[in-house]
Design a protein around this motif. Structure first.
Motif: not given
Length: 497
Positions: A325-352
């Motif tokens: 509720e409230g949409g304040w929690l985010y997760s990037a990198g392995d923790t969200n299990h979308r793509a378990l690679f450092t480069h993808q996690g850093k890509y997610q971090a920039r987007v996030c």
């Protein structure tokens, strides 16, 4: 409380958490990173950097031996001690002081301690012993220090990575097997090493320790190595492993593991290990479990915000966690299990980070396709390299994955060794490339290449797939002659352009 309030709280100071924190600070927000171990995380100290450092020396030696003229100058063997020393230089001997200096310069506060959620936008940190205040440098520290409660004005980002999974094999946990962490930080080579699992981690580390002098047995549950990739990828790597002296056993089931008694180690933490399989017993001095990753969210306090602990976090394309509720929690990198690679996690971090900053300014940051607030590449354009020798490079979908998604596909394949640039690169270049094409749109959706330095072909394929470049347009992307990249022209010719 003013000193404990930040715009963004980042839990986890690995590469992903660092990028996310830096991103929001550059966009005018304040950020704190909470990290219980070394700032820089798994990739810097126990994964990408040390593992590739272990692999590079053997690869370079073989490359020199495979070029006439250079091979005559190779008179010695691999210096294992020097390889380990070089590995240690890349981890800075597991000292994160330079990372702390970077964070200070970037305007990011760092706390050393273990963090857990304690309700909406609230994080409780148990500071490491001796690291109160702004924290210390290096080491994991204890976790018995004082507690500090942090409040986030806008967002909390869980970037806590993942943990190595130990398979449920009788006796395996009791003998304390190596995980990837142990295998990338060990100070000497075991005489005999069994590796359970032949995905990227198992395949790479089997090669690394074989190069360093271990007698390696690779235990593969499936009928081939690298089972999630195009079939030819595992076949090429398996052939090279066998030729290098690795005992590769496929379709094998590990039934139990025990430590042998009466051989100098008794039932303690030293002494040979008996690995019982359906193909017979293997006696080794160390065993590496390389069988995937599991969530590291068990102690994150997810239950305080209505989520089930110990699970991967489900996120939208802006990496905002669903169901909070409230949409304040985010997760990037392995923790969200979308793509378990450092480069993808850093890509997610920039987007996030961009999405958090935009929403903090009151802007609409809908994660629609190809917007700055959507990790769109996670869905079909994830690049990866397996740094074995030969390398395996892939991006997008395998042929089978594309068919499973309902696409009508056609493939083009080519032996890379037939390209002039490859023949010049190394004598007897052996490799293979495959392009998967969506026949309805006539755009590439997948690419896999195996061969020496195949990873250097990868970004061109990534750009083509991300950009959905039509084949008739790719025809005008002329590869320089004589380079290995000329394989792109040959693939188009094979396809029939």
């Amino acid at each position: 409380m003013a000193d404990n309030t930040y715009d963004v709280i980042v839990i986890g100071g690995g590469a992903v958490g660092e990028v996310l924190a830096e991103r929001v600070v550059k966009r005018g927000l304040s950020a704190v990173i909470v990290e219980s171990e070394l700032l820089g995380g798994e990739c810097s100290y126990w994964a990408c950097m040390p593992s590739k450092a272990l692999l590079r020396s053997g690869e370079a030696l073989r490359a020199a031996k495979n070029v006439k003229g250079a091979s005559a100058a190779v008179t010695g063997e691999l210096d294992a001690a020097a390889v380990l020393e070089r590995r240690d230089s890349f981890t800075r001997n597991w000292d994160d002081s330079s990372q702390r200096e970077w964070a200070d310069g970037a305007g990011i506060t760092v706390l050393k301690g273990r963090a857990r959620l304690d309700g909406p936008k609230r994080v409780v940190v148990r500071l490491n012993d001796g690291n109160a205040g702004n924290g210390g440098t290096g080491g994991t520290g204890g976790t018995g220090g004082e507690e500090r409660t942090l409040e986030a004005r806008h967002a909390v980002a869980a970037c806590v990575g993942s943990l190595p999974r130990i398979p449920d094999i009788p006796g395996l946990r009791e003998v304390r097997p190596w995980t990837s962490r142990d295998a990338t930080s060990a100070k000497e080579a075991p005489r005999r090493l069994a590796v359970i699992g032949a995905g990227p981690v198992g395949s790479e580390l089997a090669q690394a320790w074989n190069d360093l002098g271990s007698q390696v047995t690779l235990l593969v549950a499936e009928d081939r190595m690298l089972p999630t990739l195009e079939p030819f990828a595992g076949e090429y790597v398996a052939k090279a492993h066998v030729e290098a002296g690795i005992d590769v056993r496929t379709n094998v089931t590990v039934q139990s593991v025990s430590r042998l008694a009466g051989t100098g180690g008794g039932e303690g933490d030293v002494g040979p290990l008996s690995v019982q399989t359906d193909q017979g017993e293997i006696v080794v001095d160390q065993i590496l479990a390389a069988t995937g990753r599991e969530p590291s969210t068990g102690e994150l306090g997810l239950e305080t915000v209505g989520l089930e602990p110990g699970r991967w976090l489900d996120v939208d394309d802006s990496c905002r966690v669903n169901g909070v509720e409230g949409g304040w929690l985010y997760s990037a990198g392995d923790t969200n299990h979308r793509a378990l690679f450092t480069h993808q996690g850093k890509y997610q971090a920039r987007v996030c980070g961009d999405a958090i900053a935009a929403r903090a300014r009151g802007e609409h940051a809908a994660p629609v396709a190809w917007s700055p607030y959507a990790a769109t590449a996670d869905h079909g354009a994830v690049p990866a390299v397996v740094f074995t020798d030969p390398e395996v490079a892939m991006v997008g979908l395998t042929e089978q994955a594309a068919i499973d998604q309902g696409m009508t596909v056609r493939v083009a394949e080519y032996e890379i060794g037939n390209v002039a640039g490859a023949a010049l690169y190394v004598d007897g270049y052996t490799g293979h490339a495959k392009l998967v094409v969506d026949q309805e749109r006539l755009v590439p959706v997948g690419f896999t290449a195996v061969g020496p330095a195949a990873g250097e072909l990868l970004h061109a394929a990534t750009v083509a797939i991300v950009g959905e470049v039509p084949l008739d347009r790719l025809w005008h992307a002329v590869p320089a002659y004589p380079t290995v990249s000329e394989v792109w022209l040959r693939l188009l010719e094979t396809y029939g352009m």
